[in-house]
Write an enzyme that holds these catalytic residues in place. Structure first.
Site, short mmCIF file in Angstrom:
data_model
loop_
_atom_site.label_atom_id
_atom_site.label_comp_id
_atom_site.label_asym_id
_atom_site.label_seq_id
_atom_site.Cartn_x
_atom_site.Cartn_y
_atom_site.Cartn_z
N PRO A 1 13.08 -0.47 7.81
CG PRO A 1 14.57 1.34 7.60
CD PRO A 1 14.52 -0.14 7.77
CG ASP A 2 7.36 2.65 6.99
OD1 ASP A 2 8.15 3.44 7.53
OD2 ASP A 2 6.14 2.61 7.29
CG PHE A 3 9.68 5.00 1.39
CD1 PHE A 3 10.95 4.52 1.64
CD2 PHE A 3 9.25 5.08 0.06
CE1 PHE A 3 11.77 4.09 0.61
CE2 PHE A 3 10.06 4.67 -0.98
CZ PHE A 3 11.32 4.16 -0.71
NE ARG A 4 5.08 8.27 0.92
CZ ARG A 4 5.57 7.41 0.03
NH1 ARG A 4 5.64 6.12 0.31
NH2 ARG A 4 5.99 7.83 -1.15
CG ASN B 1 7.43 -4.60 0.71
OD1 ASN B 1 7.15 -3.40 0.61
ND2 ASN B 1 6.93 -5.38 1.65
CG HIS C 1 7.89 -0.46 -6.66
ND1 HIS C 1 7.38 0.19 -5.57
CD2 HIS C 1 7.04 -0.15 -7.68
CE1 HIS C 1 6.28 0.86 -5.90
NE2 HIS C 1 6.04 0.66 -7.18
CG ASP D 1 11.32 -6.94 1.85
OD1 ASP D 1 10.74 -7.83 1.21
OD2 ASP D 1 10.72 -6.22 2.68
P1 CNA Z 1 5.04 3.55 2.91
O1 CNA Z 1 4.61 4.69 2.08
O2 CNA Z 1 6.22 3.76 3.81
O3 CNA Z 1 3.76 3.11 3.77
C1 CNA Z 1 3.83 2.11 4.76
C2 CNA Z 1 2.45 1.98 5.40
O4 CNA Z 1 2.48 0.93 6.33
C3 CNA Z 1 2.02 3.25 6.15
O5 CNA Z 1 0.64 3.41 5.98
C4 CNA Z 1 2.36 2.90 7.61
O6 CNA Z 1 1.56 3.61 8.50
C5 CNA Z 1 2.05 1.42 7.60
N1 CNA Z 1 2.82 0.62 8.59
C6 CNA Z 1 4.15 0.67 8.86
N2 CNA Z 1 4.49 -0.29 9.73
C7 CNA Z 1 3.33 -0.95 10.03
C8 CNA Z 1 3.04 -2.07 10.87
N3 CNA Z 1 3.97 -2.71 11.56
N4 CNA Z 1 1.75 -2.47 10.94
C9 CNA Z 1 0.76 -1.84 10.23
N5 CNA Z 1 0.99 -0.80 9.41
C10 CNA Z 1 2.27 -0.38 9.31
O7 CNA Z 1 5.36 2.25 2.05
P2 CNA Z 1 4.63 1.77 0.70
O8 CNA Z 1 5.08 0.38 0.47
O9 CNA Z 1 3.19 2.08 0.68
O10 CNA Z 1 5.33 2.75 -0.36
C11 CNA Z 1 5.83 2.29 -1.49
C12 CNA Z 1 7.36 2.30 -1.55
C13 CNA Z 1 8.08 1.93 -0.28
C14 CNA Z 1 7.77 1.25 -2.51
O11 CNA Z 1 8.32 1.83 -3.64
C15 CNA Z 1 8.80 0.36 -1.80
O12 CNA Z 1 9.80 -0.06 -2.67
C16 CNA Z 1 9.34 1.19 -0.73
N6 CNA Z 1 10.00 0.54 0.41
C17 CNA Z 1 10.11 -0.81 0.50
C18 CNA Z 1 10.74 -1.40 1.58
C19 CNA Z 1 10.85 -2.90 1.66
O13 CNA Z 1 11.04 -3.54 0.63
N7 CNA Z 1 10.69 -3.50 2.84
C20 CNA Z 1 11.26 -0.61 2.61
C21 CNA Z 1 11.14 0.80 2.48
C22 CNA Z 1 10.50 1.35 1.37
#
Ligand code: CNA
Length: 280
Positions: free
Chosen positions: A45-48, A119, A138, A121
């Site tokens: 999962p992402d954050f937002r 990321n 990060h 991950d």
């Molecule tokens: P965020 O703020 O959650 O933004 C994610 C963006 O991607 C948003 O604009 C979403 O609408 C968009 N999105 C999500 N899924 C899709 C998809 N399948 N296709 C197209 N667009 C999509 O995440 P950011 O990375 O901008 O924020 C920074 C944080 C999140 C960092 O500090 C990370 O460490 C942290 N994070 C990382 C992970 C990971 O490593 N996979 C997971 C969760 C959070």
């Protein structure tokens, strides 16, 4: 910018025109700036994102506000909520996406200047992007240390604590500090490598942003460091940052993998990337 302002370096604002630019202008210094949206298709999962993002699903943890989960000061008082969810965002079992493998293809073709990732991950590494072409801004889950004395903590013990959702305690005599993965929390500075590499976007010949809300500084500022006449591409399901304000901005509003496939197709690389992705 309105459609009446013509692009300076592209023939038009489209993915196909970006591919022509890459193939015909001897592009050699592509800078990627990526975030959690690139890995949601891997099951992390992402954050937002509304509904599926971590921040939406944190109510059960009773935090004062969602970001507290990743604040150093809160962690030092109450690390248990972090360990309740850390199993979900650790990606040991996850596979890189097509998009990760497309970035690795730019590397193989000698065109990758740097991949800046937010990321944690480490899927970029699994996809074959070498460490010297990666800025993990990060940090990552690869190592962990005590939040008081800084002593490192063994990987095998850490793995057990994460699975059992227990807080690991520092093993140094008389310390007792809570142990945290070496990912960057709010309130901690980014690794030196981020600051040492921050001059690269300004000399890039193409900038590509993928899967980020561009809401966490100082990372969010990187796309603005790309030179004005240089094309910037956004692959994301929403428009973010300053995208759309420059004549050479190209926006693919959709899934990251959908955008990556469209670009790979236009470049004539799609089958190579697909084969490599299926092999991983
Ligand atoms: P965020 O703020 O959650 O933004 C994610 C963006 O991607 C948003 O604009 C979403 O609408 C968009 N999105 C999500 N899924 C899709 C998809 N399948 N296709 C197209 N667009 C999509 O995440 P950011 O990375 O901008 O924020 C920074 C944080 C999140 C960092 O500090 C990370 O460490 C942290 N994070 C990382 C992970 C990971 O490593 N996979 C997971 C969760 C959070």
């Amino acid at each position: 910018v309105g459609d009446d302002v013509p692009p300076a370096s592209l023939s038009e604002r489209s993915i196909e025109a970006v591919a022509d630019y890459i193939n015909n202008k001897n592009v050699r210094k592509v800078v990627f700036m990526v975030g959690a949206g690139m890995s949601t298709a891997s099951g992390i999962p992402d954050f937002r994102s509304p509904g599926t993002g971590l921040y939406h699903n944190l109510r059960k943890l009773g935090l004062p506000h969602p970001e507290a989960l990743f604040e150093l000061s809160y962690f030092k008082e109450n690390p248990q909520p972090f360990y309740n969810i850390t199993r979900e965002i650790q990606a040991d079992q996850c596979r890189p996406t097509f998009t990760h493998v497309l970035i690795a293809e730019f590397y193989k073709r000698g065109m990758l200047e740097m991949c800046f990732t937010q990321n944690i991950d480490a899927l970029e590494r699994k996809a074959g992007i070498p460490a010297d072409k990666l800025v993990e801004a990060h940090g990552s889950y690869a190592t962990q240390s005590c939040t008081i004395c800084g002593a490192s903590y063994p990987d095998d013990l850490m793995a057990v604590h994460v699975v059992e959702q227990r807080v690991p305690i520092c093993l140094e005599t008389n310390c007792g500090g809570y142990v945290k993965p070496d990912i960057v929390f709010f309130g901690q500075s980014l690794p030196d490598r981020f600051f040492n590499s921050r001059s690269l976007p300004a000399t890039a010949d193409l900038g590509i942003v993928i899967g980020s809300s561009l809401s966490v500084q100082p990372f969010a500022h990187l796309p603005d460091l790309i030179s004005q006449e240089i094309p910037r591409v956004l692959l994301n399901n929403q428009i973010v940052g300053s995208f759309g304000r420059r004549p050479d901005d190209v926006i693919f509003e959709g899934t990251c993998d959908g955008g990556a496939r469209a670009l790979a197709m236009a470049l004539g690389w799609h089958d190579d990337v697909e084969r490599e992705w299926l092999r991983l």
